[in-house]
Design an enzyme around this catalytic site. Structure first.
Site, PDB file in Angstrom:
ATOM      1  N   GLY A   1       0.874  -1.182   0.000  1.00 24.74           N
ATOM      2  CA  GLY A   1       0.000   0.000   0.000  1.00 24.74           C
ATOM      3  C   GLY A   1       0.902   1.219   0.000  1.00 24.74           C
TER       4      GLY A   1
ATOM      5  N   TRP B   1     -10.660  -4.844  -3.327  1.00 22.04           N
ATOM      6  CA  TRP B   1     -11.756  -5.007  -2.375  1.00 22.04           C
ATOM      7  C   TRP B   1     -11.325  -4.254  -1.121  1.00 22.04           C
ATOM      8  CZ3 TRP B   1      -9.867  -8.693  -5.622  1.00 22.04           C
ATOM      9  CH2 TRP B   1     -10.784  -9.305  -6.492  1.00 22.04           C
TER      10      TRP B   1
ATOM     11  N   ALA C   1       5.218   1.151  -7.171  1.00 19.83           N
ATOM     12  CA  ALA C   1       5.982   1.688  -6.028  1.00 19.83           C
ATOM     13  C   ALA C   1       7.216   2.506  -6.425  1.00 19.83           C
ATOM     14  CB  ALA C   1       6.368   0.595  -5.035  1.00 19.83           C
ATOM     15  N   ALA C   2       7.292   2.920  -7.692  1.00 19.85           N
ATOM     16  CA  ALA C   2       8.402   3.805  -8.098  1.00 19.85           C
ATOM     17  C   ALA C   2       8.359   5.077  -7.251  1.00 19.85           C
ATOM     18  CB  ALA C   2       8.295   4.149  -9.582  1.00 19.85           C
TER      19      ALA C   2
ATOM     20  N   ASP D   1       6.684   5.604  -4.468  1.00 20.43           N
ATOM     21  CA  ASP D   1       6.735   5.333  -3.018  1.00 20.43           C
ATOM     22  C   ASP D   1       8.180   5.160  -2.542  1.00 20.43           C
ATOM     23  OD1 ASP D   1       3.965   5.227  -3.299  1.00 20.43           O
ATOM     24  OD2 ASP D   1       3.926   3.038  -3.405  1.00 20.43           O
TER      25      ASP D   1
ATOM     26  N   TYR E   1      -6.196  -6.510  -2.638  1.00 22.52           N
ATOM     27  CA  TYR E   1      -6.178  -6.362  -4.085  1.00 22.52           C
ATOM     28  C   TYR E   1      -5.505  -7.544  -4.740  1.00 22.52           C
ATOM     29  CZ  TYR E   1      -1.322  -4.536  -4.039  1.00 22.52           C
ATOM     30  OH  TYR E   1       0.026  -4.367  -3.892  1.00 22.52           O
TER      31      TYR E   1
HETATM   32  P1  ADP Z   1       4.743   7.564  -9.520  1.00 18.62           P
HETATM   33  O1  ADP Z   1       5.086   6.108  -9.294  1.00 18.62           O
HETATM   34  O2  ADP Z   1       4.372   8.261  -8.248  1.00 18.62           O
HETATM   35  O3  ADP Z   1       3.794   7.804 -10.650  1.00 18.62           O
HETATM   36  P2  ADP Z   1       6.838   8.445 -11.302  1.00 18.62           P
HETATM   37  O4  ADP Z   1       6.298   7.560 -12.368  1.00 18.62           O
HETATM   38  O5  ADP Z   1       6.924   9.874 -11.619  1.00 18.62           O
HETATM   39  O6  ADP Z   1       6.114   8.267  -9.913  1.00 18.62           O
HETATM   40  O7  ADP Z   1       8.280   7.866 -10.966  1.00 18.62           O
HETATM   41  C1  ADP Z   1       8.968   8.123  -9.772  1.00 18.62           C
HETATM   42  C2  ADP Z   1      10.437   7.965 -10.025  1.00 18.62           C
HETATM   43  O8  ADP Z   1      10.711   6.637 -10.478  1.00 18.62           O
HETATM   44  C3  ADP Z   1      10.980   8.865 -11.127  1.00 18.62           C
HETATM   45  O9  ADP Z   1      11.327  10.136 -10.622  1.00 18.62           O
HETATM   46  C4  ADP Z   1      12.206   8.074 -11.568  1.00 18.62           C
HETATM   47  O10 ADP Z   1      13.271   8.304 -10.665  1.00 18.62           O
HETATM   48  C5  ADP Z   1      11.755   6.633 -11.444  1.00 18.62           C
HETATM   49  N1  ADP Z   1      11.202   6.176 -12.728  1.00 18.62           N
HETATM   50  C6  ADP Z   1       9.904   6.029 -13.060  1.00 18.62           C
HETATM   51  N2  ADP Z   1       9.757   5.646 -14.344  1.00 18.62           N
HETATM   52  C7  ADP Z   1      11.011   5.536 -14.840  1.00 18.62           C
HETATM   53  C8  ADP Z   1      11.569   5.182 -16.114  1.00 18.62           C
HETATM   54  N3  ADP Z   1      10.792   4.859 -17.144  1.00 18.62           N
HETATM   55  N4  ADP Z   1      12.914   5.189 -16.250  1.00 18.62           N
HETATM   56  C9  ADP Z   1      13.726   5.501 -15.227  1.00 18.62           C
HETATM   57  N5  ADP Z   1      13.273   5.845 -14.013  1.00 18.62           N
HETATM   58  C10 ADP Z   1      11.933   5.883 -13.815  1.00 18.62           C
END
Ligand code: ADP
Length: 301
Positions: free
Chosen positions: A29, A101, A254-255, A257, A87
């Protein structure tokens, strides 16, 4: 020792395993994921999670899993008669989709007891919540949470907020954007993602997103933007950090997070903001190259 408190919902996760029809149980989460990365990578921070769970066996399993990841659960509320949200991840021709859910989850009642909330917040220096935390609450609970955070900020604590816009959790977009700006108004650090902000607030560029959250009262705003440069603003001083390019992305769950965990750790240890952002990109970069929300990454330099 710096004391970090995340407030929000952790859910049971069922992810497909290698055998068709078999699922693996996990727990994740948004705010929990951030707490998990912080506890795993920065053990010198005391990490606590505030949520509500039920009194059933699944709730107990979740509590044990949270504790096992090095996170304090002494402020987790128990709501008899409810359970945790769930989920399920569906894989269709390699594409992931999610079914939820969570409408009746115990976490929806996490702000029902203002004293429990106030006592958890009183024991923390840095408090983190998100737009999803706000979305799962009823109007009254949301107001209660925002009030507690506002008082905490007045008392000198630092509040961090990821708007995490999720329109399907709100009754309409206007209600969402209004509540998000109320969340931002009690926050010192705001950590938005540009793509969502552009769509729901009509920001024309990341600068406009930073302007809007600065005006709302944040002294630090960091605008993530997928693979595009991260914009950071601290008391009006702006910088841009290019994201190290990746050739093979496995799963972007979780990028944001994990990014937030590294940024907050950087701020806790008083690193220059640009350095904290770069480290956040490096961590998020590792996370998107692994499967699932909680990737067992190693400690960063
Ligand atoms: P969220 O998951 O909140 O939507 P983002 O998609 O903006 O956040 O991504 C958060 C961070 O993850 C970015 O600032 C970057 O550091 C990394 N990231 C996300 N997508 C990519 C990508 N395609 N290539 C490299 N790094 C990425």
């Amino acid at each position: 020792m710096m004391r970090f408190l995340a407030i929000g919902e952790c859910m049971a996760e069922l992810a497909p395993s290698a055998t068709p029809g078999d699922y693996r149980l996990g727990f994740a989460g948004d705010t929990f994921n951030t707490a998990w990365y912080l506890a795993r990578l920065w053990p010198e921070v005391a990490v606590s999670y505030f949520t509500a769970i039920g009194s059933d066996a699944m709730s107990t399993q979740m509590l044990v899993a949270i504790q096992a990841s090095g996170i304090d659960t002494s402020h987790v509320q128990k709501v008899p008669g409810r359970s945790v949200g769930l989920y399920l991840i569906c894989l269709t021709n390699g594409e992931r989709s999610f079914s939820y859910w969570r409408g009746q989850s115990a976490a929806r009642l996490l702000a029902d007891d203002p004293e429990a909330l106030a006592s958890a917040v009183a024991g923390a220096d840095l408090i983190y919540f998100s737009g999803i935390t706000l979305a799962i609450l009823e109007e009254a609970g949301r107001a209660r949470l925002l009030n507690v955070l506002k008082s905490a900020r007045t008392a000198g604590k630092t509040i961090a907020f990821d708007p995490n816009l999720r329109p399907h959790l709100w009754s309409d977009p206007a209600q969402m954007t209004k509540a998000i700006m109320q969340g931002a108004a009690v926050s010192d650090i705001t950590l938005p993602s540009f793509e969502d902000e552009a769509r729901w607030f009509q920001d024309k560029d990341p600068e406009a997103t930073a302007d809007r959250y600065t005006k709302a009262g944040a002294s630090t705003v960091i605008v993530k933007n997928g693979p595009d440069p991260v914009l950071h603003d601290q008391a009006g001083a702006r910088g841009r950090i290019p994201v190290p390019p990746l050739t093979h992305i496995v799963d972007t769950t979780a990028a944001g997070d994990s990014f937030n965990a590294a940024v907050l750790a950087g701020l806790i240890f008083q690193k220059p903001l640009g350095e904290a952002v770069l480290q956040a990109c490096q961590l998020a970069g590792q996370v998107v190259q692994g499967k699932g929300a909680l990737v067992p990454v190693e400690r960063l330099p």
